[in-house]
Write an enzyme that holds these catalytic residues in place. Structure first.
Site, PDB file in Angstrom:
ATOM      1  CE  LYS A  13     -71.147  20.652  16.987  1.00  0.00           C
ATOM      2  NZ  LYS A  13     -71.091  21.712  15.882  1.00  0.00           N
ATOM      3  NE  ARG A  88     -73.885  24.840  20.759  1.00  0.00           N
ATOM      4  CZ  ARG A  88     -74.528  24.536  19.518  1.00  0.00           C
ATOM      5  NH1 ARG A  88     -74.323  22.944  19.517  1.00  0.00           N
ATOM      6  NH2 ARG A  88     -74.837  25.177  18.467  1.00  0.00           N
ATOM      7  NE  ARG A 170     -74.335  29.128  14.770  1.00  0.00           N
ATOM      8  CZ  ARG A 170     -73.967  28.691  13.094  1.00  0.00           C
ATOM      9  NH1 ARG A 170     -74.670  29.220  12.211  1.00  0.00           N
ATOM     10  NH2 ARG A 170     -74.756  27.310  12.971  1.00  0.00           N
TER      11      ARG A 170
HETATM   12  P1  AMP Z   1     -76.716  24.242  14.852  1.00  0.00           P
HETATM   13  O1  AMP Z   1     -77.645  23.088  14.498  1.00  0.00           O
HETATM   14  O2  AMP Z   1     -75.602  23.148  16.647  1.00  0.00           O
HETATM   15  O3  AMP Z   1     -75.733  24.491  15.103  1.00  0.00           O
HETATM   16  O4  AMP Z   1     -77.459  25.029  16.235  1.00  0.00           O
HETATM   17  C1  AMP Z   1     -77.795  26.226  15.429  1.00  0.00           C
HETATM   18  C2  AMP Z   1     -78.988  27.204  17.438  1.00  0.00           C
HETATM   19  O5  AMP Z   1     -79.196  25.602  17.978  1.00  0.00           O
HETATM   20  C3  AMP Z   1     -76.672  27.477  17.888  1.00  0.00           C
HETATM   21  O6  AMP Z   1     -76.937  28.285  17.493  1.00  0.00           O
HETATM   22  C4  AMP Z   1     -78.736  27.570  19.176  1.00  0.00           C
HETATM   23  O7  AMP Z   1     -79.148  28.966  19.153  1.00  0.00           O
HETATM   24  C5  AMP Z   1     -78.954  26.435  19.503  1.00  0.00           C
HETATM   25  N1  AMP Z   1     -78.607  25.512  19.470  1.00  0.00           N
HETATM   26  C6  AMP Z   1     -77.859  24.495  19.151  1.00  0.00           C
HETATM   27  N2  AMP Z   1     -77.876  23.241  20.281  1.00  0.00           N
HETATM   28  C7  AMP Z   1     -78.030  23.808  21.003  1.00  0.00           C
HETATM   29  C8  AMP Z   1     -77.996  23.299  22.961  1.00  0.00           C
HETATM   30  N3  AMP Z   1     -76.866  22.131  23.051  1.00  0.00           N
HETATM   31  N4  AMP Z   1     -77.478  24.348  23.461  1.00  0.00           N
HETATM   32  C9  AMP Z   1     -78.609  25.798  23.362  1.00  0.00           C
HETATM   33  N5  AMP Z   1     -78.291  26.127  22.039  1.00  0.00           N
HETATM   34  C10 AMP Z   1     -78.603  25.095  20.896  1.00  0.00           C
END
Ligand code: AMP
Length: 299
Positions: A13, A88, A170
């Site tokens: 993404k 999410r 995750r």
């Molecule tokens: P990402 O960079 O999108 O993989 O996000 C890394 C981490 O940030 C995730 O594993 C969550 O802990 C937190 N996170 C990111 N986006 C969200 C979201 N929309 N809602 C809740 N936690 C989020």
């Protein structure tokens, strides 16, 4: 252009959002980046978020929604945005719809980046990120010995949540909380599925054509049993195994199929025969009745 990118961690993404941003001039709005920025600035919110992020779980909806609301209010998002990692869960999706209705900017399309689990794990384990510009690399694709960002020379690092144990958590969180969004957006006619393995260019092209394609009617889209179970539609237990269906042979294409040891006609052929249409109907009409045939055979 107002796009939501949906997909498991490691589905690409972030990388593809950066490409869309470069080509179409609309900003990538990544909830993960907004959170990491708060962590790096060591704000109160960042400190609270870090504890949850390091475990691979979801940060609370109100924190994330606040960050997204502020980000979308910035002038560069007035003509569109690419949402990466948000929403999410169903609650965030509903909050997003309300927010976008408020600012008169509804989502045009939701692109689901579809990647097999083993590929996700491999990608996440090899992922290295630039701490300054956020560019994502993979150790398997980098020339041997290269440890710095090609854009600004910063030393690449492995995100704490890309460690193997956190990655598993995750992926579990994705299956439980995020996958139900597939059905949610399918019902709204917004979802397009993109096969997201292959070169970056191939996936990007597929995303572009999917974004332009007509929506798939909800009745035609298969929702995985796991996603349906997560949304409470069916039991998570696997269904009772159906009786194995005999394979239909190539004869099926010519009007007949073998089912077990018996040869039976396709439904369309049976209907034609019943209505007296086609060559086969004439042949059948000339045939003696079944009772006569079996009497002959018995002789
Ligand atoms: P990402 O960079 O999108 O993989 O996000 C890394 C981490 O940030 C995730 O594993 C969550 O802990 C937190 N996170 C990111 N986006 C969200 C979201 N929309 N809602 C809740 N936690 C989020």
């Amino acid at each position: 252009m107002r796009i939501v990118l949906l997909g498991a961690p490691g589905s690409g993404k972030g990388t593809q959002a950066q490409r869309l941003q470069a080509k179409y001039g609309v900003p990538q709005v990544s909830s993960g980046d907004l959170l990491r920025d708060a962590v790096a600035r060591d704000t109160e919110l960042g400190r609270r978020a870090k504890v949850v992020m390091d475990k691979g779980q979801l940060v609370s909806d109100d924190i994330v929604l606040g960050l997204i609301r502020d980000r979308l209010a910035r002038p560069d998002a007035a003509n569109g945005f690419i949402l990466d990692g948000f929403p999410r869960n169903i609650e965030q999706a509903n909050a997003l719809s309300a927010l976008l209705a408020e600012i008169g900017q509804p989502v045009d399309v939701v692109l689901l980046l579809d990647v097999r689990r083993e590929t996700l794990i491999q990608r996440l384990a090899g992922r290295r990120t630039c701490p300054k510009c956020g560019t994502v690399y993979n150790v398997h694709a980098l020339p041997a010995g290269v440890t710095q960002c090609s854009k600004d020379g910063e030393t690449l690092y492995q995100r704490p949540d890309d460690r193997e144990d956190v990655v598993r958590e995750r992926l579990e969180v994705y299956a439980q909380k995020t996958q139900p969004l597939i059905e949610h957006y399918t019902k709204q006619g917004l979802l397009r599925r993109v096969a997201a393995e292959g070169t970056l260019e191939e996936v990007f092209e597929r995303m572009e054509s999917a974004a332009l394609a007509k929506p798939v009617p909800a009745s035609k889209v298969k929702v995985s049993r796991r996603a349906a179970a997560a949304s409470g539609k069916v039991s998570a237990k696997s269904p009772a195994r159906k009786k194995a269906r005999p394979q239909r042979s190539r004869i099926a294409k010519r009007g007949k199929a073998r089912v077990g040891a018996t040869s039976v006609r396709k439904k369309s052929t049976r209907v034609a025969v019943r209505k007296g249409r086609g060559k086969l109907a004439k042949k059948v009409a000339k045939r003696p009745a079944r009772a006569v045939r079996s009497a002959r055979r018995a002789k």
